[in-house]
Design a protein around this motif. Structure first.
Motif, PDB file in Angstrom:
ATOM      1  N   ALA A  42     127.411  44.196  84.581  1.00 20.30           N
ATOM      2  CA  ALA A  42     126.164  43.922  85.625  1.00 20.30           C
ATOM      3  C   ALA A  42     125.177  43.576  86.340  1.00 20.30           C
ATOM      4  O   ALA A  42     124.031  43.218  87.291  1.00 20.30           O
ATOM      5  CB  ALA A  42     126.769  44.935  87.122  1.00 20.30           C
ATOM      6  N   TRP A  43     124.421  44.987  85.976  1.00 22.36           N
ATOM      7  CA  TRP A  43     123.305  44.709  85.121  1.00 22.36           C
ATOM      8  C   TRP A  43     121.984  43.301  85.499  1.00 22.36           C
ATOM      9  O   TRP A  43     121.644  42.504  86.040  1.00 22.36           O
ATOM     10  CB  TRP A  43     122.408  45.511  84.873  1.00 22.36           C
ATOM     11  CG  TRP A  43     120.550  45.333  84.380  1.00 22.36           C
ATOM     12  CD1 TRP A  43     120.606  45.188  83.203  1.00 22.36           C
ATOM     13  CD2 TRP A  43     119.785  45.050  85.007  1.00 22.36           C
ATOM     14  NE1 TRP A  43     119.382  44.864  82.757  1.00 22.36           N
ATOM     15  CE2 TRP A  43     118.487  44.887  84.619  1.00 22.36           C
ATOM     16  CE3 TRP A  43     119.594  45.126  86.314  1.00 22.36           C
ATOM     17  CZ2 TRP A  43     117.527  44.288  84.761  1.00 22.36           C
ATOM     18  CZ3 TRP A  43     118.236  44.655  86.843  1.00 22.36           C
ATOM     19  CH2 TRP A  43     117.006  44.054  86.176  1.00 22.36           C
ATOM     20  N   GLU A  44     123.225  42.795  84.153  1.00 21.44           N
ATOM     21  CA  GLU A  44     122.623  41.851  83.314  1.00 21.44           C
ATOM     22  C   GLU A  44     122.950  40.499  84.632  1.00 21.44           C
ATOM     23  O   GLU A  44     122.303  39.346  84.295  1.00 21.44           O
ATOM     24  CB  GLU A  44     123.873  41.194  82.142  1.00 21.44           C
ATOM     25  CG  GLU A  44     123.043  42.317  80.734  1.00 21.44           C
ATOM     26  CD  GLU A  44     123.757  41.901  79.826  1.00 21.44           C
ATOM     27  OE1 GLU A  44     124.714  41.755  79.397  1.00 21.44           O
ATOM     28  OE2 GLU A  44     123.179  43.045  78.594  1.00 21.44           O
ATOM     29  N   PHE A  45     123.803  40.775  85.043  1.00 21.42           N
ATOM     30  CA  PHE A  45     124.418  39.517  85.900  1.00 21.42           C
ATOM     31  C   PHE A  45     122.808  39.279  87.296  1.00 21.42           C
ATOM     32  O   PHE A  45     122.310  38.782  87.478  1.00 21.42           O
ATOM     33  CB  PHE A  45     125.638  39.733  86.414  1.00 21.42           C
ATOM     34  CG  PHE A  45     125.868  38.066  87.406  1.00 21.42           C
ATOM     35  CD1 PHE A  45     126.478  36.830  87.210  1.00 21.42           C
ATOM     36  CD2 PHE A  45     126.950  38.947  88.921  1.00 21.42           C
ATOM     37  CE1 PHE A  45     126.500  36.211  88.182  1.00 21.42           C
ATOM     38  CE2 PHE A  45     126.867  37.799  89.565  1.00 21.42           C
ATOM     39  CZ  PHE A  45     126.750  36.260  88.920  1.00 21.42           C
ATOM     40  N   VAL A  46     122.842  40.842  87.373  1.00 25.23           N
ATOM     41  CA  VAL A  46     122.115  40.989  88.587  1.00 25.23           C
ATOM     42  C   VAL A  46     120.130  39.723  88.111  1.00 25.23           C
ATOM     43  O   VAL A  46     119.762  39.243  88.706  1.00 25.23           O
ATOM     44  CB  VAL A  46     121.881  42.371  88.773  1.00 25.23           C
ATOM     45  CG1 VAL A  46     120.134  42.396  89.393  1.00 25.23           C
ATOM     46  CG2 VAL A  46     122.614  42.653  90.279  1.00 25.23           C
ATOM     47  N   GLU A  47     120.154  40.366  86.849  1.00 26.97           N
ATOM     48  CA  GLU A  47     119.146  39.801  86.111  1.00 26.97           C
ATOM     49  C   GLU A  47     118.829  38.196  86.470  1.00 26.97           C
ATOM     50  O   GLU A  47     117.939  38.006  86.669  1.00 26.97           O
ATOM     51  CB  GLU A  47     118.254  40.567  84.822  1.00 26.97           C
ATOM     52  CG  GLU A  47     117.009  40.065  84.286  1.00 26.97           C
ATOM     53  CD  GLU A  47     117.682  41.138  82.848  1.00 26.97           C
ATOM     54  OE1 GLU A  47     116.356  40.814  81.931  1.00 26.97           O
ATOM     55  OE2 GLU A  47     118.944  41.522  82.066  1.00 26.97           O
ATOM     56  N   PHE A  48     120.227  37.994  85.964  1.00 27.19           N
ATOM     57  CA  PHE A  48     120.035  36.407  85.906  1.00 27.19           C
ATOM     58  C   PHE A  48     120.157  35.454  86.781  1.00 27.19           C
ATOM     59  O   PHE A  48     119.400  34.758  87.349  1.00 27.19           O
ATOM     60  CB  PHE A  48     121.746  35.705  85.729  1.00 27.19           C
ATOM     61  CG  PHE A  48     121.491  34.691  85.340  1.00 27.19           C
ATOM     62  CD1 PHE A  48     121.046  33.908  84.289  1.00 27.19           C
ATOM     63  CD2 PHE A  48     122.584  34.073  86.157  1.00 27.19           C
ATOM     64  CE1 PHE A  48     122.029  32.376  84.489  1.00 27.19           C
ATOM     65  CE2 PHE A  48     123.467  33.107  86.268  1.00 27.19           C
ATOM     66  CZ  PHE A  48     122.369  32.072  85.250  1.00 27.19           C
ATOM     67  N   LEU A  49     120.497  36.598  88.047  1.00 27.17           N
ATOM     68  CA  LEU A  49     120.348  36.029  89.316  1.00 27.17           C
ATOM     69  C   LEU A  49     118.881  36.214  90.235  1.00 27.17           C
ATOM     70  O   LEU A  49     118.737  35.282  90.928  1.00 27.17           O
ATOM     71  CB  LEU A  49     121.174  36.700  90.121  1.00 27.17           C
ATOM     72  CG  LEU A  49     123.028  36.933  90.529  1.00 27.17           C
ATOM     73  CD1 LEU A  49     123.663  37.500  90.950  1.00 27.17           C
ATOM     74  CD2 LEU A  49     123.327  35.510  90.651  1.00 27.17           C
ATOM     75  N   GLY A  50     117.748  36.721  89.329  1.00 26.66           N
ATOM     76  CA  GLY A  50     117.073  36.414  89.615  1.00 26.66           C
ATOM     77  C   GLY A  50     115.995  36.240  88.866  1.00 26.66           C
ATOM     78  O   GLY A  50     114.759  35.443  88.735  1.00 26.66           O
ATOM     79  N   SER A  51     116.539  35.059  87.638  1.00 26.59           N
ATOM     80  CA  SER A  51     115.637  34.630  86.931  1.00 26.59           C
ATOM     81  C   SER A  51     115.447  32.896  88.017  1.00 26.59           C
ATOM     82  O   SER A  51     115.763  32.573  88.697  1.00 26.59           O
ATOM     83  CB  SER A  51     116.794  34.365  85.836  1.00 26.59           C
ATOM     84  OG  SER A  51     117.409  32.918  86.378  1.00 26.59           O
ATOM     85  N   GLU A  52     114.436  32.312  86.924  1.00 27.61           N
ATOM     86  CA  GLU A  52     113.928  31.024  87.210  1.00 27.61           C
ATOM     87  C   GLU A  52     115.161  30.278  87.432  1.00 27.61           C
ATOM     88  O   GLU A  52     114.804  29.190  88.554  1.00 27.61           O
ATOM     89  CB  GLU A  52     112.590  30.482  86.103  1.00 27.61           C
ATOM     90  CG  GLU A  52     112.403  28.898  87.353  1.00 27.61           C
ATOM     91  CD  GLU A  52     110.525  28.496  85.601  1.00 27.61           C
ATOM     92  OE1 GLU A  52     110.818  27.586  86.165  1.00 27.61           O
ATOM     93  OE2 GLU A  52     110.633  29.315  85.028  1.00 27.61           O
TER      94      GLU A  52
END
Length: 425
Positions: free
Chosen positions: A326-336
């Motif tokens: 879930a965190w890795e998905f949130v991190e991806f959603l915050g990516s460029e």
């Protein structure tokens, strides 16, 4: 089952109380074992139908780099979103990842419904400086960060160029003032044609009252979240900006704006100026009437320049079975990569370096207005139970908008009610 949760209905609104909701448990995304090499399905809750396609696309892109993880987007209309979220939290089936806004954030964070992300941010060396500091601060509670900003919005004055030109009125200047705005509203009001210079509704404080309160040097809630600012002279001055427009008939009265929203009036050519957000760019680009007739200017200056900044954050459920995924998905959603895709779907991305693509998608409008406003933006006012005093704002200030009481009288009474509510937090 997940950790025990209960919603307590108090006399002045719904207050969330959870017991032991501090990680682990059974979330809505619990499909498959979730162990090493196991298949994981993450549920992702959102409320904007216009963004469903891009959110599903981002889910597939995430799966491309995380083959064992699939993402299921759960779309719920805004009017039902938080009621449904409350129900899912109560039932132990909260989405793994979901959208959060400022007014509800502290309620969810203070009661352990969502996970703090500081450890993951530090481990993965996430650069938080790429997001507006006001949004990082908005989603920080008790010194801990709980969400990564997805998009953002500031406020500007959308104006009808055709109405301005027809009456020979100069378009708003970048450095215009309250006095300039009021004079322009008077010049553009045409009772014979049913046209008003501006609108002073009581339905969206983010677009209206919170901005002028800050511009007048007032505040809604003190920085420590303990005291209302509605009894301050500067705050009252910020409210009178709007009640004066109604009194002078340069704005429709409250009943008219209840029957027909200011947005509808603006899109029908009956309103010359509309205080709205960056999110209106997509709406006005698609509307047949407004797409060639309107543009946007900065908010006028009061004692100082100010605009409210707000934005949605992606957060992780405290009861997800898959905290790392879930965190890795949130991190991806915050990516460029994700921010650029979000910008193409309508909202203004929160991540620096990605907003120009959004600007270029709507070349008719001076959308850099909203980016420039970040420099003088103030955070959306919140507390641990924002909804309770939001209701009080409407209850008390309606009397000022209808002329039953002065803005000062209604605001002073609101401050007393709000202070009582804040004391209970």
């Amino acid at each position: 089952m997940g950790k025990a949760a209960r919603w307590c209905a108090g006399a002045l609104g719904v207050v969330l109380a959870l017991s032991g909701c501090s990680g682990g448990g059974t979330g809505a995304g619990g499909v498959g074992s979730g162990g090493k090499g196991g298949k994981v399905e993450l549920s992702y809750a959102a409320w904007d139908t216009n963004q469903k396609k891009v959110l599903e696309q981002l889910g597939r892109e995430f799966t491309g780099t995380h083959p064992n993880v699939t993402v299921k987007v759960q779309l719920t209309p805004w009017t039902e979103y938080f009621n449904k979220l409350k129900t899912s939290v109560t039932g132990g089936s909260a989405p793994d990842v979901f959208w959060m806004n400022g007014p509800y954030f502290r309620l969810y964070a203070s009661n352990g419904v969502i996970r703090p992300l500081d450890k993951e941010v530090a481990e993965d060396k996430v650069d938080l400086s790429v997001y507006p500091k006001a949004l990082i601060d908005l989603y920080t509670y008790d010194g801990k960060l709980y969400g990564l900003p997805k998009d953002m919005d500031t406020i500007g004055v959308w104006y009808n160029k055709a109405l301005f030109d027809a009456r020979g009125v100069d378009h708003p200047a970048p450095d215009w003032t309250w006095s300039d705005f009021n004079r322009t509203a008077a010049e553009l009001t045409d009772p014979g044609k049913g046209v008003y210079g501006a609108a002073a509704p009581l339905t969206s404080f983010q677009e209206y009252q919170y901005n002028t309160i800050a511009q007048a040097g007032g505040y809604v809630i003190s920085p420590d979240g303990k005291k209302s600012g509605y009894d301050q002279p500067e705050t009252i001055k910020g409210l009178e900006f709007w009640t004066d427009l109604i009194e002078k008939k340069h704005s429709p009265d409250l009943q008219t704006m209840t029957d027909t929203s200011p947005l509808q009036l603006f899109e029908a050519g009956k309103l010359a100026m509309y205080w709205g957000g960056s999110w209106n760019a997509g709406e006005f680009s698609a509307n047949e009437y407004t797409k060639d007739k309107v543009d946007v200017a900065p908010l006028p200056r009061g004692e100082k320049r100010a605009t409210v900044i707000h934005g949605v954050a992606n957060v992780v459920s405290a009861t997800t079975d898959h905290p790392r995924e879930a965190w890795e998905f949130v991190e991806f959603l915050g990516s460029e990569q994700a921010a650029l895709a979000i910008g193409r779907s309508g909202p203004l991305p929160a991540r620096d370096g990605t907003q120009q693509a959004w600007v270029k998608d709507h070349p008719r409008f001076a959308l850099t207005t909203f980016l420039d406003a970040v420099d003088y933006a103030v955070p959306f006012p919140v507390s641990e139970n924002t909804a309770a005093w939001n209701e009080a704002e409407l209850t008390h200030l309606t009397q000022a908008w209808t002329g039953e009481r002065t803005a000062g009288e209604a605001s002073a009474e609101l401050a007393r009610t709000m202070n009582d509510l804040l004391a209970r937090e």
